[in-house]
Design a protein around this motif. Structure first.
Motif, PDB file in Angstrom:
ATOM      1  N   ASP A  69       0.826  -1.211   0.000  1.00 16.08           N
ATOM      2  CA  ASP A  69       0.000   0.000   0.000  1.00 16.08           C
ATOM      3  C   ASP A  69       0.860   1.260   0.000  1.00 16.08           C
ATOM      4  OD1 ASP A  69      -2.279  -1.545   0.017  1.00 16.08           O
ATOM      5  OD2 ASP A  69      -2.486  -1.491   2.206  1.00 16.08           O
ATOM      6  N   VAL A  70       1.939   1.233   0.778  1.00 16.33           N
ATOM      7  CA  VAL A  70       2.842   2.387   0.829  1.00 16.33           C
ATOM      8  C   VAL A  70       3.423   2.663  -0.554  1.00 16.33           C
ATOM      9  CG1 VAL A  70       4.994   3.296   1.789  1.00 16.33           C
ATOM     10  CG2 VAL A  70       3.420   2.006   3.256  1.00 16.33           C
ATOM     11  N   THR A  71       3.856   1.591  -1.216  1.00 15.38           N
ATOM     12  CA  THR A  71       4.434   1.735  -2.553  1.00 15.38           C
ATOM     13  C   THR A  71       3.421   2.308  -3.538  1.00 15.38           C
ATOM     14  OG1 THR A  71       5.936  -0.123  -2.149  1.00 15.38           O
ATOM     15  CG2 THR A  71       5.563   0.493  -4.440  1.00 15.38           C
ATOM     16  N   MET A  72       2.203   1.783  -3.498  1.00 15.50           N
ATOM     17  CA  MET A  72       1.163   2.268  -4.402  1.00 15.50           C
ATOM     18  C   MET A  72       0.822   3.731  -4.137  1.00 15.50           C
ATOM     19  SD  MET A  72      -1.362  -1.064  -4.599  1.00 15.50           S
ATOM     20  CE  MET A  72      -2.498  -0.243  -5.710  1.00 15.50           C
ATOM     21  N   ASN A  73       0.789   4.109  -2.844  1.00 15.95           N
ATOM     22  CA  ASN A  73       0.498   5.502  -2.497  1.00 15.95           C
ATOM     23  C   ASN A  73       1.599   6.446  -2.974  1.00 15.95           C
ATOM     24  OD1 ASN A  73      -2.047   5.358  -1.248  1.00 15.95           O
ATOM     25  ND2 ASN A  73      -1.137   4.600   0.653  1.00 15.95           N
ATOM     26  N   LEU A  74       2.847   6.002  -2.824  1.00 14.50           N
ATOM     27  CA  LEU A  74       3.961   6.825  -3.298  1.00 14.50           C
ATOM     28  C   LEU A  74       3.846   7.074  -4.798  1.00 14.50           C
ATOM     29  CD1 LEU A  74       6.975   5.270  -1.329  1.00 14.50           C
ATOM     30  CD2 LEU A  74       6.205   7.635  -1.185  1.00 14.50           C
ATOM     31  N   ARG A  75       3.491   6.048  -5.541  1.00 23.54           N
ATOM     32  CA  ARG A  75       3.396   6.176  -7.000  1.00 23.54           C
ATOM     33  C   ARG A  75       2.157   6.963  -7.425  1.00 23.54           C
ATOM     34  NH1 ARG A  75       8.515   5.384  -8.214  1.00 23.54           N
ATOM     35  NH2 ARG A  75       9.202   3.211  -8.262  1.00 23.54           N
ATOM     36  N   GLN A  76       1.000   6.587  -6.890  1.00 26.60           N
ATOM     37  CA  GLN A  76      -0.258   7.098  -7.410  1.00 26.60           C
ATOM     38  C   GLN A  76      -0.680   8.441  -6.798  1.00 26.60           C
ATOM     39  OE1 GLN A  76      -3.176   3.959  -7.030  1.00 26.60           O
ATOM     40  NE2 GLN A  76      -1.871   2.465  -8.051  1.00 26.60           N
ATOM     41  N   HIS A  77      -0.397   8.622  -5.506  1.00 28.14           N
ATOM     42  CA  HIS A  77      -0.872   9.828  -4.832  1.00 28.14           C
ATOM     43  C   HIS A  77       0.216  10.886  -4.636  1.00 28.14           C
ATOM     44  CE1 HIS A  77      -4.706   7.919  -4.187  1.00 28.14           C
ATOM     45  NE2 HIS A  77      -4.138   6.899  -3.573  1.00 28.14           N
ATOM     46  N   ASP A  78       1.463  10.431  -4.414  1.00 26.07           N
ATOM     47  CA  ASP A  78       2.549  11.383  -4.169  1.00 26.07           C
ATOM     48  C   ASP A  78       3.345  11.700  -5.432  1.00 26.07           C
ATOM     49  OD1 ASP A  78       2.082  11.579  -1.327  1.00 26.07           O
ATOM     50  OD2 ASP A  78       2.881   9.553  -1.176  1.00 26.07           O
TER      51      ASP A  78
END
Length: 230
Positions: A61-70
């Motif tokens: 989830d952290v990885t996906m958030n870094l890519r998609q949201h940040d």
């Protein structure tokens, strides 16, 4: 490189820190995803190393958030105790650039980080660490002492980086072999002693200039700065 490490196991944190510092990197450690998310608002990172299982989130989830949201475009190295194909695929599909399974091996960890840096076109900038009359230059892989640049071999620089970033801390020969040479198990430590002796001579680490690399009988070595010397 400034590398953010998201890992909640303290032993793994210490191991990764010593490996990366010995390779000349600067790191920031985080045990919770929330800590990392706050940090990226105020700090600049060149790479992230993210563990799968965390106290407050999944590494996926952290990885996906870094890519998609940040909008994070930099490299992400994913680490986990599982090496099953499905988990590797999930990590890569979540946005990781590479995957390593535990237990981590120092030389492989360093090689993967360097490969990711090359792949993303990262250009290393010179960072400097100061201890007394000594200055470490990361990009040149050398130490400046008494106004002169002292050329060191790669392993000598990894050793001195490790000691200078852990002043006052006892580092065992086994740990030095593991981090700097990537050797585990019951092996001869004569190689470490030889390199330490050469390093002492090259940098005059006998205490006369405020820093001493001291041998602790049957245990290892400790770098002592002026405040620790008697």
């Amino acid at each position: 490189m400034h590398i953010g490490v998201l890992e909640d196991d303290t032993d793994q944190q210490d191991f990764i820190e010593q490996c990366l510092i010995a390779a000349g990197h600067r790191i920031s450690q985080f045990t919770r995803a929330s800590e990392l998310r706050r940090a990226i608002q105020t700090q600049a990172f060149d790479m992230f190393i993210i563990d799968w299982r965390l106290p407050d989130a999944s590494g996926m989830d952290v990885t996906m958030n870094l890519r998609q949201h940040d909008g994070w475009k930099g490299p992400i190295l994913f680490i986990t105790a599982s090496d099953e194909e499905e988990n590797i695929v999930l990590a890569l599909e979540s946005g990781a650039d590479d995957f390593l399974s535990k237990p981590l091996r120092p030389r492989e960890l360093s090689a993967r980080i360097n490969a990711l840096a090359r792949r993303t076109g990262f250009q290393a900038q010179d960072t400097r660490e100061q201890l007394g009359a000594y200055t470490l230059h990361s990009s040149q892989r050398e130490v400046q002492f008494a106004g002169e640049h002292v050329k060191l071999t790669e392993r000598e620089f990894r050793l001195v980086s490790l000691f200078f970033n852990h002043p006052g801390e006892l580092l065992s020969r086994a740990r030095l072999l593991e981090v700097v040479w990537g050797i585990n198990g019951d092996v001869s430590t004569r190689t470490v002693d030889t390199h330490i002796s050469r390093l002492r001579r090259k940098l005059t680490l006998d205490g006369s200039h405020g820093v001493r690399l001291r041998s602790i009988y049957q245990h290892g070595y400790r770098l002592e700065a002026q405040a620790m010397l008697h």
